[in-house]
Scaffold this motif. Structure first.
Motif, PDB file in Angstrom:
ATOM      1  N   GLU A  48      47.001  30.998  50.043  1.00  0.00           N
ATOM      2  CA  GLU A  48      46.897  29.971  49.458  1.00  0.00           C
ATOM      3  C   GLU A  48      45.528  29.531  48.689  1.00  0.00           C
ATOM      4  OE1 GLU A  48      48.819  27.315  48.096  1.00  0.00           O
ATOM      5  OE2 GLU A  48      50.333  28.674  48.576  1.00  0.00           O
ATOM      6  N   LYS A 107      43.513  32.111  47.884  1.00  0.00           N
ATOM      7  CA  LYS A 107      43.190  33.322  46.856  1.00  0.00           C
ATOM      8  C   LYS A 107      44.382  33.789  46.187  1.00  0.00           C
ATOM      9  CE  LYS A 107      39.148  34.902  49.559  1.00  0.00           C
ATOM     10  NZ  LYS A 107      38.341  35.823  49.773  1.00  0.00           N
ATOM     11  N   LYS A 108      45.142  32.931  45.811  1.00  0.00           N
ATOM     12  CA  LYS A 108      46.713  33.229  45.290  1.00  0.00           C
ATOM     13  C   LYS A 108      46.382  33.779  44.030  1.00  0.00           C
ATOM     14  CE  LYS A 108      49.483  29.918  45.324  1.00  0.00           C
ATOM     15  NZ  LYS A 108      50.190  28.884  45.227  1.00  0.00           N
ATOM     16  N   GLU A 109      45.640  33.441  43.017  1.00  0.00           N
ATOM     17  CA  GLU A 109      45.409  33.962  41.771  1.00  0.00           C
ATOM     18  C   GLU A 109      44.748  35.510  41.798  1.00  0.00           C
ATOM     19  OE1 GLU A 109      46.670  32.925  38.949  1.00  0.00           O
ATOM     20  OE2 GLU A 109      47.537  31.183  40.208  1.00  0.00           O
ATOM     21  N   THR A 110      43.752  35.587  42.447  1.00  0.00           N
ATOM     22  CA  THR A 110      43.072  36.832  42.876  1.00  0.00           C
ATOM     23  C   THR A 110      44.046  37.947  43.457  1.00  0.00           C
ATOM     24  OG1 THR A 110      41.294  35.663  43.122  1.00  0.00           O
ATOM     25  CG2 THR A 110      40.997  37.868  43.631  1.00  0.00           C
ATOM     26  N   PHE A 126      47.436  37.959  43.256  1.00  0.00           N
ATOM     27  CA  PHE A 126      48.395  38.212  42.343  1.00  0.00           C
ATOM     28  C   PHE A 126      48.046  39.379  41.237  1.00  0.00           C
ATOM     29  CE2 PHE A 126      50.967  34.144  43.109  1.00  0.00           C
ATOM     30  CZ  PHE A 126      51.929  34.876  43.932  1.00  0.00           C
ATOM     31  N   GLU A 127      46.771  39.099  40.602  1.00  0.00           N
ATOM     32  CA  GLU A 127      46.021  39.906  39.610  1.00  0.00           C
ATOM     33  C   GLU A 127      45.994  41.211  40.542  1.00  0.00           C
ATOM     34  OE1 GLU A 127      44.898  41.109  36.202  1.00  0.00           O
ATOM     35  OE2 GLU A 127      45.724  39.012  36.615  1.00  0.00           O
ATOM     36  N   LYS A 176      49.530  42.985  40.747  1.00  0.00           N
ATOM     37  CA  LYS A 176      49.646  43.477  39.392  1.00  0.00           C
ATOM     38  C   LYS A 176      49.085  44.953  38.955  1.00  0.00           C
ATOM     39  CE  LYS A 176      50.099  41.952  34.555  1.00  0.00           C
ATOM     40  NZ  LYS A 176      49.672  43.321  34.155  1.00  0.00           N
TER      41      LYS A 176
END
Length: 121
Positions: free
Chosen positions: A100, A102-105, A107-108, A111
């Motif tokens: 929760e 560091k969600k964006e990091t 996902f990046e 990817k």
């Protein structure tokens, strides 16, 4: 080596390495160290030469071996169910909290990792 045979090579590698590792898993159920070592070797080979099939098969067999040994441990020792459940619960709460935050990091990074993995043979 022609690129149009890439899918066939991948399937052949999965079949061959899967046959070797799954047979080690089935034949050495009491001697759990052999399938673990073989699967770790396949994971290292997959990472070293950047071949996805070896990485996939080694990881799956490693997880299956650990799951099987966990089931054996739980059946042999009843109190271990509580300890394993408690530790697993704490670990899952910890992982969820980190996810929760560091969600964006994450996902990046996932990817980017998948994009790099698609370039492997």
């Amino acid at each position: 080596i022609k690129p149009e045979y890439r899918k066939n090579r991948h399937n052949l590698r999965i079949f061959g390495s899967g046959l070797l590792t799954v047979s080690a898993l089935i034949l050495h159920t009491q001697m759990w160290l052999i399938p673990v070592i073989i699967s770790l070797i396949f994971i290292l080979i997959g990472l070293g030469v950047q071949i996805r099939a070896f990485l996939y098969v080694g990881t799956i067999v490693f997880m299956l071996t650990n799951f099987y040994q966990l089931v054996v441990l739980i059946n042999q020792s009843s109190p271990s169910k509580w300890v394993i459940g408690f530790v697993t619960g704490i670990a899952l709460i910890f992982v969820a909290a980190i996810f929760e935050r560091k969600k964006e990091t994450i996902f990046e990074n996932i990817k980017n990792w998948f994009d790099q993995l698609q370039k492997w043979d």
